[in-house]
Motif scaffolding. Sequence first.
Motif, PDB file in Angstrom:
ATOM      1  N   GLY A  99       0.784  -1.069  -0.609  1.00 37.44           N
ATOM      2  CA  GLY A  99       0.009  -0.062   0.077  1.00 37.44           C
ATOM      3  C   GLY A  99       0.839   1.196  -0.102  1.00 37.44           C
ATOM      4  O   GLY A  99       0.382   2.509  -0.211  1.00 37.44           O
ATOM      5  N   LYS A 100       1.907   1.277   0.443  1.00 38.32           N
ATOM      6  CA  LYS A 100       3.223   2.274   0.535  1.00 38.32           C
ATOM      7  C   LYS A 100       3.379   2.942  -1.354  1.00 38.32           C
ATOM      8  O   LYS A 100       4.234   3.619  -1.388  1.00 38.32           O
ATOM      9  N   ILE A 101       2.849   2.297  -1.852  1.00 37.95           N
ATOM     10  CA  ILE A 101       3.492   2.292  -3.461  1.00 37.95           C
ATOM     11  C   ILE A 101       3.203   3.690  -3.844  1.00 37.95           C
ATOM     12  O   ILE A 101       3.224   4.535  -5.117  1.00 37.95           O
ATOM     13  N   PRO A 102       1.852   3.630  -3.957  1.00 37.21           N
ATOM     14  CA  PRO A 102       1.012   4.507  -4.510  1.00 37.21           C
ATOM     15  C   PRO A 102       1.452   6.154  -3.823  1.00 37.21           C
ATOM     16  O   PRO A 102       2.698   6.798  -4.873  1.00 37.21           O
ATOM     17  N   GLY A 103       1.845   6.167  -2.679  1.00 38.38           N
ATOM     18  CA  GLY A 103       2.278   7.611  -2.128  1.00 38.38           C
ATOM     19  C   GLY A 103       3.478   7.928  -2.448  1.00 38.38           C
ATOM     20  O   GLY A 103       4.069   8.594  -2.534  1.00 38.38           O
ATOM     21  N   ILE A 104       4.706   6.662  -2.740  1.00 36.77           N
ATOM     22  CA  ILE A 104       5.910   6.980  -3.383  1.00 36.77           C
ATOM     23  C   ILE A 104       5.783   7.233  -5.033  1.00 36.77           C
ATOM     24  O   ILE A 104       6.679   8.397  -5.001  1.00 36.77           O
ATOM     25  N   ILE A 105       5.738   6.986  -5.473  1.00 34.54           N
ATOM     26  CA  ILE A 105       4.607   6.911  -7.043  1.00 34.54           C
ATOM     27  C   ILE A 105       4.120   8.456  -7.459  1.00 34.54           C
ATOM     28  O   ILE A 105       4.390   8.954  -7.917  1.00 34.54           O
ATOM     29  N   GLY A 106       3.372   8.901  -6.115  1.00 42.63           N
ATOM     30  CA  GLY A 106       3.004  10.813  -5.464  1.00 42.63           C
ATOM     31  C   GLY A 106       3.969  11.393  -5.460  1.00 42.63           C
ATOM     32  O   GLY A 106       4.029  12.410  -5.680  1.00 42.63           O
ATOM     33  N   GLU A 107       5.177  11.379  -4.779  1.00 36.34           N
ATOM     34  CA  GLU A 107       5.769  11.565  -4.488  1.00 36.34           C
ATOM     35  C   GLU A 107       7.133  12.445  -5.545  1.00 36.34           C
ATOM     36  O   GLU A 107       7.684  11.550  -5.994  1.00 36.34           O
ATOM     37  N   LYS A 108       6.832  13.428  -6.501  1.00 39.38           N
ATOM     38  CA  LYS A 108       7.392  13.378  -7.674  1.00 39.38           C
ATOM     39  C   LYS A 108       8.879  13.429  -7.405  1.00 39.38           C
ATOM     40  O   LYS A 108      10.398  12.578  -8.525  1.00 39.38           O
ATOM     41  N   ARG A 109       9.465  13.988  -6.883  1.00 44.01           N
ATOM     42  CA  ARG A 109      10.837  14.691  -6.590  1.00 44.01           C
ATOM     43  C   ARG A 109      11.566  12.393  -6.372  1.00 44.01           C
ATOM     44  O   ARG A 109      12.414  12.233  -6.317  1.00 44.01           O
ATOM     45  N   THR A 110      10.740  12.110  -4.855  1.00 42.18           N
ATOM     46  CA  THR A 110      11.687  10.751  -5.383  1.00 42.18           C
ATOM     47  C   THR A 110      11.879  10.635  -6.128  1.00 42.18           C
ATOM     48  O   THR A 110      12.007   9.541  -5.918  1.00 42.18           O
ATOM     49  N   LEU A 111      10.849   9.771  -6.644  1.00 43.04           N
ATOM     50  CA  LEU A 111      10.750   8.780  -7.654  1.00 43.04           C
ATOM     51  C   LEU A 111      11.511   9.176  -8.752  1.00 43.04           C
ATOM     52  O   LEU A 111      11.866   8.696  -9.311  1.00 43.04           O
ATOM     53  N   LEU A 112      11.975  10.008  -8.966  1.00 42.92           N
ATOM     54  CA  LEU A 112      13.264  10.581  -9.475  1.00 42.92           C
ATOM     55  C   LEU A 112      13.984  10.171  -9.494  1.00 42.92           C
ATOM     56  O   LEU A 112      14.859   9.821 -10.521  1.00 42.92           O
ATOM     57  N   PHE A 113      14.545  10.337  -8.335  1.00 39.17           N
ATOM     58  CA  PHE A 113      16.181  10.122  -7.674  1.00 39.17           C
ATOM     59  C   PHE A 113      15.483   8.141  -7.715  1.00 39.17           C
ATOM     60  O   PHE A 113      17.121   7.688  -7.745  1.00 39.17           O
ATOM     61  N   ILE A 114      14.270   7.786  -7.250  1.00 41.07           N
ATOM     62  CA  ILE A 114      14.191   6.433  -7.269  1.00 41.07           C
ATOM     63  C   ILE A 114      14.447   6.126  -9.249  1.00 41.07           C
ATOM     64  O   ILE A 114      15.347   4.760  -9.003  1.00 41.07           O
ATOM     65  N   VAL A 115      14.395   6.471  -9.950  1.00 44.28           N
ATOM     66  CA  VAL A 115      14.030   5.929 -11.497  1.00 44.28           C
ATOM     67  C   VAL A 115      15.648   6.343 -11.404  1.00 44.28           C
ATOM     68  O   VAL A 115      16.372   5.479 -12.157  1.00 44.28           O
ATOM     69  N   LEU A 116      15.901   7.355 -11.337  1.00 44.52           N
ATOM     70  CA  LEU A 116      17.870   7.373 -11.321  1.00 44.52           C
ATOM     71  C   LEU A 116      18.401   6.737 -10.695  1.00 44.52           C
ATOM     72  O   LEU A 116      19.443   6.053 -11.580  1.00 44.52           O
ATOM     73  N   SER A 117      18.454   6.271  -9.833  1.00 40.44           N
ATOM     74  CA  SER A 117      18.686   5.292  -9.003  1.00 40.44           C
ATOM     75  C   SER A 117      18.805   3.630  -9.201  1.00 40.44           C
ATOM     76  O   SER A 117      19.714   3.239 -10.190  1.00 40.44           O
ATOM     77  N   GLY A 118      17.747   3.885 -10.410  1.00 43.41           N
ATOM     78  CA  GLY A 118      17.329   2.873 -10.906  1.00 43.41           C
ATOM     79  C   GLY A 118      17.899   2.454 -12.042  1.00 43.41           C
ATOM     80  O   GLY A 118      18.690   1.187 -12.948  1.00 43.41           O
ATOM     81  N   VAL A 119      18.384   3.449 -13.244  1.00 44.15           N
ATOM     82  CA  VAL A 119      19.048   3.327 -13.903  1.00 44.15           C
ATOM     83  C   VAL A 119      20.734   2.913 -13.974  1.00 44.15           C
ATOM     84  O   VAL A 119      20.802   2.673 -14.631  1.00 44.15           O
ATOM     85  N   ALA A 120      20.734   3.991 -12.297  1.00 47.42           N
ATOM     86  CA  ALA A 120      22.199   3.968 -12.384  1.00 47.42           C
ATOM     87  C   ALA A 120      22.603   2.360 -12.288  1.00 47.42           C
ATOM     88  O   ALA A 120      24.048   1.627 -12.798  1.00 47.42           O
ATOM     89  N   GLY A 121      21.820   1.509 -12.000  1.00 47.78           N
ATOM     90  CA  GLY A 121      21.875   0.548 -11.182  1.00 47.78           C
ATOM     91  C   GLY A 121      21.655  -0.470 -11.741  1.00 47.78           C
ATOM     92  O   GLY A 121      22.615  -1.629 -12.558  1.00 47.78           O
ATOM     93  N   ALA A 122      21.166  -0.418 -13.309  1.00 49.49           N
ATOM     94  CA  ALA A 122      20.912  -1.149 -14.564  1.00 49.49           C
ATOM     95  C   ALA A 122      22.068  -1.303 -15.688  1.00 49.49           C
ATOM     96  O   ALA A 122      22.703  -2.200 -16.112  1.00 49.49           O
ATOM     97  N   THR A 123      22.566   0.098 -15.272  1.00 48.43           N
ATOM     98  CA  THR A 123      23.461   0.465 -16.186  1.00 48.43           C
ATOM     99  C   THR A 123      24.612  -0.325 -15.397  1.00 48.43           C
ATOM    100  O   THR A 123      25.936  -1.035 -16.494  1.00 48.43           O
TER     101      THR A 123
END
Length: 141
Positions: free
Chosen positions: A56-80
């Motif tokens: 149930g915490k996932i929508p709240g994280i997705i709703g935090e745009k800045r937090t989500l941006l850094f999670i996405v960037l971290s994911g891309v960095a991890g994937a590379t």
Amino acid sequence: MSWLVFALLSAISAALVSVFGKLGLQNIDANTATAIRAIIMAIFLMGVVIFEGNLGKIPGIIGEKRTLLFIVLSGVAGATSWLFYFMALKVGKVSQVAPVDKLSVVIATLLAIFFFGEKLSLVNGIGVALIALGVIMTAWY
């Protein structure tokens, strides 16, 4: 001290990634193997989130745009990082690839000093310098 236990468990798990990855990359494409690994990790981690009751915490994280941006960037960095790591493992020795990969410790420390103003003690600074020296020795000797 719980951070130290978790960090040591992380190091053990990361070591197993190297060994199992090298064994699994014998006759396959490294990028495809990395994609399969990522799918397995996503399924496993979703299981952990569900088990902990945190779905149930996932929508709240997705709703935090800045937090989500850094999670996405971290994911891309991890994937590379994984892509390059598996490519290196495919053609290199675990005993050389794994230590060079740990140069990330030195880079992360320097970025933490620059971005977060973190301070290193003399002992920590010497430790980070020794990691850098170890990477150099591993890569070229």
